[in-house]
Write a protein that holds these residues in place. Structure first.
Motif, PDB file in Angstrom:
ATOM      1  N   CYS A  43      -7.327  -4.518  -3.309  1.00 29.52           N
ATOM      2  CA  CYS A  43      -7.108  -3.619  -2.170  1.00 29.52           C
ATOM      3  C   CYS A  43      -8.398  -2.932  -1.731  1.00 29.52           C
ATOM      4  O   CYS A  43      -8.660  -2.777  -0.533  1.00 29.52           O
ATOM      5  N   ARG A  44      -9.173  -2.491  -2.715  1.00 30.16           N
ATOM      6  CA  ARG A  44     -10.354  -1.689  -2.396  1.00 30.16           C
ATOM      7  C   ARG A  44     -11.578  -2.520  -2.003  1.00 30.16           C
ATOM      8  O   ARG A  44     -12.407  -2.054  -1.212  1.00 30.16           O
ATOM      9  N   ASN A  53     -13.575   1.478   4.651  1.00 30.97           N
ATOM     10  CA  ASN A  53     -12.288   1.015   4.128  1.00 30.97           C
ATOM     11  C   ASN A  53     -12.307   0.913   2.608  1.00 30.97           C
ATOM     12  O   ASN A  53     -11.284   1.096   1.944  1.00 30.97           O
ATOM     13  N   SER A  80     -10.255   4.151   0.239  1.00 32.43           N
ATOM     14  CA  SER A  80      -9.099   3.741  -0.579  1.00 32.43           C
ATOM     15  C   SER A  80      -9.237   4.415  -1.943  1.00 32.43           C
ATOM     16  O   SER A  80      -9.381   3.764  -2.980  1.00 32.43           O
ATOM     17  N   ASN A  81      -9.207   5.735  -1.917  1.00 33.38           N
ATOM     18  CA  ASN A  81      -9.619   6.512  -3.094  1.00 33.38           C
ATOM     19  C   ASN A  81      -8.477   7.251  -3.791  1.00 33.38           C
ATOM     20  O   ASN A  81      -8.713   8.069  -4.665  1.00 33.38           O
ATOM     21  N   CYS A 110      -1.408  -1.861  -0.314  1.00 32.96           N
ATOM     22  CA  CYS A 110      -2.785  -1.358  -0.262  1.00 32.96           C
ATOM     23  C   CYS A 110      -2.890  -0.062   0.536  1.00 32.96           C
ATOM     24  O   CYS A 110      -3.739   0.785   0.243  1.00 32.96           O
ATOM     25  N   LEU A 120      -3.020   3.353  -1.219  1.00 32.10           N
ATOM     26  CA  LEU A 120      -4.235   3.829  -1.890  1.00 32.10           C
ATOM     27  C   LEU A 120      -5.167   4.570  -0.940  1.00 32.10           C
ATOM     28  O   LEU A 120      -6.149   5.170  -1.382  1.00 32.10           O
ATOM     29  N   LYS A 121      -4.872   4.522   0.339  1.00 34.30           N
ATOM     30  CA  LYS A 121      -5.772   5.119   1.326  1.00 34.30           C
ATOM     31  C   LYS A 121      -5.465   6.598   1.539  1.00 34.30           C
ATOM     32  O   LYS A 121      -4.308   7.014   1.525  1.00 34.30           O
ATOM     33  N   GLY A 153      -8.387   7.619   5.690  1.00 36.24           N
ATOM     34  CA  GLY A 153      -8.520   6.186   5.451  1.00 36.24           C
ATOM     35  C   GLY A 153      -7.510   5.377   6.238  1.00 36.24           C
ATOM     36  O   GLY A 153      -7.820   4.291   6.746  1.00 36.24           O
ATOM     37  N   HIS A 181      -8.429   2.706   9.040  1.00 33.54           N
ATOM     38  CA  HIS A 181      -7.862   1.359   8.962  1.00 33.54           C
ATOM     39  C   HIS A 181      -7.209   0.969  10.285  1.00 33.54           C
ATOM     40  O   HIS A 181      -7.362  -0.160  10.761  1.00 33.54           O
TER      41      HIS A 181
END
Length: 308
Positions: free
Chosen positions: A81-82, A143, A147-148, A159, A162-163, A167, A171
């Motif tokens: 994802c990241r 991006n 995704s942190n 995914c 995770l943003k 983010g 996206h």
């Protein structure tokens, strides 16, 4: 909204494995051949950049295959994802732009075979290709950084989970930018090929000599570019906008979300076949590539679709 991954975890890993093996073989052969070919034209420069993009995309597939099939630990899904998924999409759009540039280069060769424009300068092609790579790297890096959110077995299933809030906005913005890029290339390519079709037809009508049939076939081969572009990338872009909207909104039925996910995954696989289709462009349009890759000497003739 739970995601139905029964199909994506069984069928797509097999399809992507076939793509990975085929793409790795074809692009390794292409890399070996192009390594021996000097960058003496804009056409060769764009082809080499396309090869690099395809090769990177190919190398991103094993991690996708392992995570989609459930063979890898869930932590690897966060890595996909990241990082690897972001690189995957970055290289795909680089390939889209480069195919547009290749089509434009062939357009100029057919419409003005004896003219020489500044955009046909090798230095320009190298600088512009570098700018394309830098532009998409600049779009992709946030991006990765944004995704942190903490990865958990549940959050890595989507995914978007995770943003960070910013983010998700980034996206969404990147999606619209990439859509704009695709449709711009799409429209320009249509215009190029309307003109190319007229030129090829005029050549077919005016030229009746026997030895001209080879040249006619050579001009006809240029249509492989538009065929690859439309077959690989058009279906994915018809399905991507509604899928992205379903990811950033909260008012879409789960059933519809799963259907959009399946449509996106199916057309994404079709877009990935580009790594196996681009070598057809090298074979049909690039005489030096065929000579190096297959160790044959082709007959030389003046053609607007082949590069010496």
């Amino acid at each position: 909204c739970p995601r139905d991954t029964r199909i994506s975890s069984l069928i797509f890993p097999i399809l992507y494995t076939l793509l990975f093996i085929t793409g790795l073989i074809l692009n390794s052969l292409a890399a070996w051949a192009f390594f021996q070919i000097p960058s003496t034209s804009t056409f060769i420069v764009y082809l080499k950049n396309t090869l690099v993009s395809d090769f990177i995309l190919t190398l991103m597939l094993p991690l996708k295959i392992l995570t989609d099939s459930g063979l890898a630990p869930w932590q690897y899904r966060a890595l996909v994802c990241r990082f690897s998924a972001v690189i995957f999409y970055e290289t795909m759009y680089i390939s889209i732009v480069l195919l547009g540039l290749i089509a434009f280069d062939r357009f100029l060769k057919i419409v003005r075979p004896f003219g020489k424009f500044w955009v046909q300068n090798v230095t320009f092609a190298k600088v512009f290709s570098g700018c394309v790579w830098l532009f998409f790297f600049g779009l992709s890096l946030p991006n990765m950084i944004l995704s942190n959110k903490q990865a958990t077995p549940l959050s890595v299933k989507k995914c978007a989970s995770l943003k960070s809030p910013f983010g998700l906005k980034w996206h969404e913005a990147v999606n619209y930018i990439c859509q704009f890029i695709f449709w711009t290339v799409f429209i320009l390519m249509l215009l190029f090929y309307v003109v190319i079709t007229k030129q090829v037809y005029k050549s077919y009508i005016k030229t009746q000599r026997k030895d001209s049939k080879i040249k006619k076939r050579a001009k006809g081969k240029v249509f492989i570019i538009v065929a690859v572009f439309f077959m690989c990338f058009a279906p994915f872009h018809f399905s991507r906008i509604p899928y992205t909207l379903s990811q950033i909104g909260n008012k879409i039925d789960c059933n519809i979300q799963n259907q959009l996910f399946l449509a996106k995954e199916s057309t994404l696989w079709l877009a990935t076949t580009n790594i196996c289709m681009d070598p057809l462009i090298y074979i049909l349009l690039c005489r030096p590539f065929v000579e190096k890759a297959f160790c044959v000497k082709l007959r030389k003739f003046r053609s607007t679709t082949q590069e010496n």
